[in-house]
Design an enzyme around this catalytic site. Sequence first.
Site, PDB file in Angstrom:
ATOM      1  N   SER A   1      54.309  -5.637  52.972  1.00  0.00           N
ATOM      2  CA  SER A   1      52.967  -5.098  53.204  1.00  0.00           C
ATOM      3  C   SER A   1      52.755  -3.848  52.350  1.00  0.00           C
ATOM      4  CB  SER A   1      52.780  -4.752  54.685  1.00  0.00           C
ATOM      5  OG  SER A   1      53.519  -3.587  55.017  1.00  0.00           O
TER       6      SER A   1
ATOM      7  N   SER B   1      52.038  -0.813  53.693  1.00  0.00           N
ATOM      8  CA  SER B   1      52.081   0.356  54.573  1.00  0.00           C
ATOM      9  C   SER B   1      52.880   1.520  53.999  1.00  0.00           C
ATOM     10  CB  SER B   1      52.661  -0.031  55.940  1.00  0.00           C
ATOM     11  OG  SER B   1      54.044  -0.309  55.849  1.00  0.00           O
TER      12      SER B   1
ATOM     13  N   LYS C   1      59.544   2.219  57.794  1.00  0.00           N
ATOM     14  CA  LYS C   1      58.632   3.362  57.840  1.00  0.00           C
ATOM     15  C   LYS C   1      59.427   4.621  57.495  1.00  0.00           C
ATOM     16  CE  LYS C   1      55.304   0.772  59.648  1.00  0.00           C
ATOM     17  NZ  LYS C   1      54.114   0.365  58.863  1.00  0.00           N
TER      18      LYS C   1
ATOM     19  N   SER D   1      48.591   1.841  57.849  1.00  0.00           N
ATOM     20  CA  SER D   1      49.906   1.623  58.441  1.00  0.00           C
ATOM     21  C   SER D   1      49.788   1.665  59.959  1.00  0.00           C
ATOM     22  CB  SER D   1      50.901   2.696  57.971  1.00  0.00           C
ATOM     23  OG  SER D   1      52.123   2.589  58.680  1.00  0.00           O
TER      24      SER D   1
END
Length: 262
Positions: free
Chosen positions: A67, A69, A124, A227
């Site tokens: 993705s 994010s 993350k 995100s």
Amino acid sequence: MNFPLILFVLLVVTGIVWLVDLLWFKKQRGKSDKDPWWVEYGASFFPVILVVFVLRSFIVEPFRIPSDSMVPTLLNGDFILVNKYTYGVRLPIINKKVLAINEPQRGDVMVFRFPEDPSQDYIKRVIGLPGDTVAYQDKRLTINGKEIPVEARDDYLHPERLYYSAQFEENLGGVTHRMLNDRDAPAYVPDASRFPGRDKCKYNTAGVICQVPEGHYFVMGDNRDNSRDSRAWGFVPEENIVGKAFFIWLNFSDWSRVGSFK
């Protein structure tokens, strides 16, 4: 698909074939007899699967970024390596820590099992440590009452979507990295779940303020307005940690990205 479990089952099956043949069937065959197919395949695959299992479980594991994010640090399509031992040695399959080495630090890019669905791996940046008070208000980050310094950089052009985001350089725990904000995106969190420990977070029109519980971490994507992270689904338990991302080893669309992240 639980790949570690599949790999473990293959390791056990091929290991049993190799061991049974070594201790029993091999003694029954003549020296000139050819190994049966099941022994030939089992014996040849066992050492390969063993090496892959050990490397992937205890040393390093490859992941693909799925993705946007973590843009601009990591792009959709980056293949990265994750250090499996820097946060401690864990038993494969059950992910139980048996040897403590280091703890996650602010600024680390961490892979973990998604709390809402542990079959998925997420990536993350670590923002808040156990006991921290993390405030993200009007798109400004404050930790324990201290605002995290940022410096404006040139706007970031998203090549796939052809639009610009405001880009900043952020110093988080001595780790300097770039992050994005979209000028038109709202500051509030529109889709917060009823996650465990939600009572430790206060939501308002400016964003969210959370007290990080012991044994948990607060994480956010570098692409802040694109995100879904701890602001929406809560904290990452220590037992969900997989490892620390440290290297891009492949990107089919842009070979110059290889080695650009550490």
